[in-house]
Every structure is written in C-alpha cells, then in structure tokens.
Design an enzyme around this catalytic site. Structure first.
Site: not given
Length: 181
Positions: A50, A104, A108, A164
């Site tokens: 990511g 990163e 979350d 994604d």
C-alpha cells in the site's frame, strides 16, 4: 468535491480526497521530516504493497539522501484487519546504529506497526520512527506513537493512492471511500 463514483469488484466508492490535496499533504509532511533529518541519511522502509505511491511522492520531496528499502507485512483480508501480522518480505540489510523511518500507507488499528516495531528495534537501530500518510485515530486499538501523519481521516474503508480492495484500486491517483458495504 466531485460526485465521482467508481466501482471495484462488488463495491462502489465515492471520491473523498483528490490528488491535489494528497500531494499538498505529502509536501507538508516532507517539510517536517526534512527539518528533523537535515544532514542525516536515515533508512526509509516502505511497507508494501500500500505505501508505494506515498513513499515515491514523499522521497521526491526530501532534501536529504535516504537509503530506501522495502518490506511486506500483511494483516488485512478484504475490508477487515485479521489482527494477525504476517511477514512476507523481510529486511536483509544491517540496520544497527541507523535511524529508521517506517513508511506506511495507513494506520488504523495500529496492530501492524505495534507488532513490527519491536522487530526493527531488535535489529540494533539507533531510532525508529513511524511515518504514515493516513491515520484513523478512533480505530486505534493499541498504544502507538505515530511520529509523522499527513492526514487523519474517519473510519471509512478507502481505496486509491496505493490502497486496495482485494488487490484492486491501488492505481487511482485520488482516494475514494466505500459507498455501500
């Protein structure tokens, strides 16, 4: 903000953060990192998959010369965190005595960073800092200090700019929020 709707697999997403805003936030974050690392050459570890777009834009704005490495850890399945972190691609470079910045895409629950931070500290690093493009403060489940945050966002499932949904949607330059679960 546009009413742009995209479809990925079985979900629909609406535009939530346009690329112009993304790049503005990346430049602002790079300025903070530049001030902290002036005259140094830390190791920046991009967490795949990511963070690749964010890391690429971020390093273009840096005024120092970092060494750039890649690592891959997985904790997501579909739209949910599994709570377990698997190391898929590790670091095979000597990090002893080095300043490390982990790059990163999103923090979350914080579980991925919480679980991998000790791995980097055990390698004899001088310092380890966490840099994320996005953070969901109300979803954080662990006591985790994130040193650099470009944007705080609500607890929506998002895609685009490297993020994604089941492997799809990473290529969008904007960020989109799920419309229907």
């Amino acid at each position: 903000m546009s009413n742009t709707i995209i479809s990925i697999l079985d979900k629909r997403f609406k535009l939530s953060i346009p690329n112009e805003t993304i790049l503005e936030k990346v430049r602002a974050l790079a300025n903070k990192i530049n001030a902290d690392y002036e005259g140094k050459n830390p190791v920046m570890i991009c967490i795949l998959n990511g963070a690749f777009m964010f890391a690429a834009d971020l390093v273009k704005c840096l005024t120092f010369q970092p060494e750039i490495l890649f690592a891959k850890f997985a904790s997501y399945d579909g739209m949910e965190s599994t709570g377990k972190v698997k190391e898929l691609i590790g670091i095979n470079t000597d990090l002893s005595g080095r300043d490390v910045i982990i790059v990163e895409d999103i923090v979350d629950t914080g579980l991925t960073m919480f679980n991998i931070l000790p791995k980097f500290e055990a390698l004899g690093t001088k310092s380890v800092r966490i840099c994320t493009f996005l953070q969901k403060p109300e979803k954080l489940e662990v006591d985790l200090k994130v040193d650099y945050v470009a944007m705080n966002i609500p607890n929506d499932f998002i895609v685009g700019y490297g993020l994604d949904y089941n492997g799809m949607g990473r290529n969008y330059k904007d960020i989109y929020s799920v419309v229907d679960n």
